[in-house]
Design an enzyme around this catalytic site. Structure first.
Site, PDB file in Angstrom:
ATOM      1  N   ASP A   1       0.852  -1.183   0.000  1.00 45.08           N
ATOM      2  CA  ASP A   1       0.000   0.000   0.000  1.00 45.08           C
ATOM      3  C   ASP A   1       0.892   1.239   0.000  1.00 45.08           C
ATOM      4  OD1 ASP A   1      -1.767   2.084   0.591  1.00 45.08           O
ATOM      5  OD2 ASP A   1      -2.999   0.844   1.920  1.00 45.08           O
TER       6      ASP A   1
ATOM      7  N   ASN B   1       2.224   6.821 -10.517  1.00 44.67           N
ATOM      8  CA  ASN B   1       0.987   6.550 -11.243  1.00 44.67           C
ATOM      9  C   ASN B   1      -0.123   5.963 -10.365  1.00 44.67           C
ATOM     10  OD1 ASN B   1      -0.659   5.950 -13.729  1.00 44.67           O
ATOM     11  ND2 ASN B   1      -0.251   3.847 -13.083  1.00 44.67           N
TER      12      ASN B   1
ATOM     13  N   SER C   1      -4.543  14.862 -14.038  1.00 42.95           N
ATOM     14  CA  SER C   1      -5.710  14.555 -14.867  1.00 42.95           C
ATOM     15  C   SER C   1      -6.238  15.865 -15.449  1.00 42.95           C
ATOM     16  CB  SER C   1      -6.802  13.894 -14.009  1.00 42.95           C
ATOM     17  OG  SER C   1      -8.036  13.865 -14.680  1.00 42.95           O
TER      18      SER C   1
ATOM     19  N   TYR D   1     -11.293  13.764  -5.864  1.00 38.07           N
ATOM     20  CA  TYR D   1     -10.407  13.353  -6.954  1.00 38.07           C
ATOM     21  C   TYR D   1      -9.891  14.580  -7.702  1.00 38.07           C
ATOM     22  CZ  TYR D   1      -8.870  11.198 -11.325  1.00 38.07           C
ATOM     23  OH  TYR D   1      -8.127  10.812 -12.414  1.00 38.07           O
TER      24      TYR D   1
ATOM     25  N   LYS E   1      -5.936  15.939  -8.014  1.00 43.05           N
ATOM     26  CA  LYS E   1      -5.259  16.093  -9.297  1.00 43.05           C
ATOM     27  C   LYS E   1      -4.857  17.537  -9.567  1.00 43.05           C
ATOM     28  CE  LYS E   1      -5.356  11.759 -10.215  1.00 43.05           C
ATOM     29  NZ  LYS E   1      -4.102  10.967 -10.135  1.00 43.05           N
TER      30      LYS E   1
ATOM     31  N   VAL F   1      -9.491   7.545 -20.028  1.00 46.16           N
ATOM     32  CA  VAL F   1      -8.781   6.371 -20.527  1.00 46.16           C
ATOM     33  C   VAL F   1      -9.548   5.143 -20.048  1.00 46.16           C
ATOM     34  CG1 VAL F   1      -6.615   5.084 -20.512  1.00 46.16           C
ATOM     35  CG2 VAL F   1      -6.588   7.590 -20.512  1.00 46.16           C
ATOM     36  N   ASP F   2      -9.881   4.268 -20.968  1.00 47.50           N
ATOM     37  CA  ASP F   2     -10.719   3.116 -20.660  1.00 47.50           C
ATOM     38  C   ASP F   2     -10.101   2.258 -19.562  1.00 47.50           C
ATOM     39  OD1 ASP F   2     -12.849   1.429 -20.836  1.00 47.50           O
ATOM     40  OD2 ASP F   2     -12.164   0.384 -22.633  1.00 47.50           O
TER      41      ASP F   2
END
Length: 260
Positions: A63, A89, A143, A156, A160, A189-190
């Site tokens: 973690d 990442n 992002s 989120y 970012k 991004v999928d």
């Protein structure tokens, strides 16, 4: 200075969609990859694939909120050789819930620890060696959501936006020392995380394409690697326009807090 063809790469979040695709684009003979991922079985498969491509690979599963373990891992990797490229990442996302009840505080705290704090720990761990040799490159995963906050994912977006500002500040500080800092700002991004996010997903991109663009941007030592262009252009304007107009536009696009 940043290298067009880094030989030693450290990557957190290697089991994510973008992370796994980055492993694929960088794995080749002569390259050492130090990979981190929470999903041990998935990480094993990614490592095996990278080794098949000819790369030398080490792996760790833990973690990233465990700062002591993260620092120890970096130290172990540096014993093998200098880190040319470090890509932070690892990340997570949460949302306000199907009934718009809001983000659970414990989940929001975990998100900030993973998306922001762990990246700062990683940077702090790798910087001394890079500064000592006046060389190295760090990539931080932000992002396009860092330009303007979306109502469905406030924490989120905040994480970012913070990473974006942090990376830009680091670049201004460390560039003169020969250290490259790039902020990566993908659109949609999928991935499982992407699909779980409420709202429309315009210009959805496959991970392989995203990884190729990231590699190209890092090879050029770009300050900001943001894509795809139409979405980047639009979200940039959201940050420039008066907030009232941007909120109105975001609502028109379907990011209005409702989970239809």
């Amino acid at each position: 200075m940043p290298q067009r063809s880094p030989q030693t790469i450290l990557l957190t979040g290697a089991t994510s969609a973008i992370g796994a695709a980055l492993v694929t684009v960088y794995a080749r003979p002569g390259v050492t990859l130090h990979l981190h991922g929470r999903n041990r079985s998935k990480l094993d498969a990614i490592v095996q694939s990278a080794q098949t491509q000819g790369a030398t690979v080490t792996q760790r599963s833990f973690d990233v909120r465990d700062s002591a373990t993260l620092r120890a891992w970096v130290a172990d990797c540096e014993k093998i050789g200098p880190l040319d490229l470090v890509i932070s990442n690892a990340g997570m996302n949460i949302n306000t819930g199907p009934d718009e009840s809001g983000e659970a505080w414990e989940e929001a705290e975990a998100l900030m620890a993973v998306n922001l704090h762990a990246s700062r720990v990683l940077v702090d761990a790798v910087l001394p060696a890079m500064r000592a040799r006046n060389a190295g490159q760090i990539a931080l995963m932000s992002s396009l959501a860092g330009y303007f906050g979306l109502p469905v994912t406030p924490s989120y977006c905040a994480s970012k936006a913070a990473i974006k500002a942090y990376g830009e500040a680091l670049r201004g500080w460390l560039g003169k020392e020969g250290i490259g800092i790039s902020v990566i700002m993908p659109g949609y991004v999928d991935s499982v995380m992407c699909q779980e996010m409420p709202g429309p997903k315009p210009f959805l991109m496959q991970p392989s394409r995203a990884a190729a663009l990231i590699r190209q941007g890092l090879a050029r030592n770009k300050a900001r690697i943001s894509f795809p262009f139409p979405l980047n252009f639009g979200t940039w304007w959201l940050a420039v326009l008066p907030a009232a107009i941007s909120v109105w536009i975001v609502g028109l696009m379907g990011y209005n807090g409702h989970h239809d």
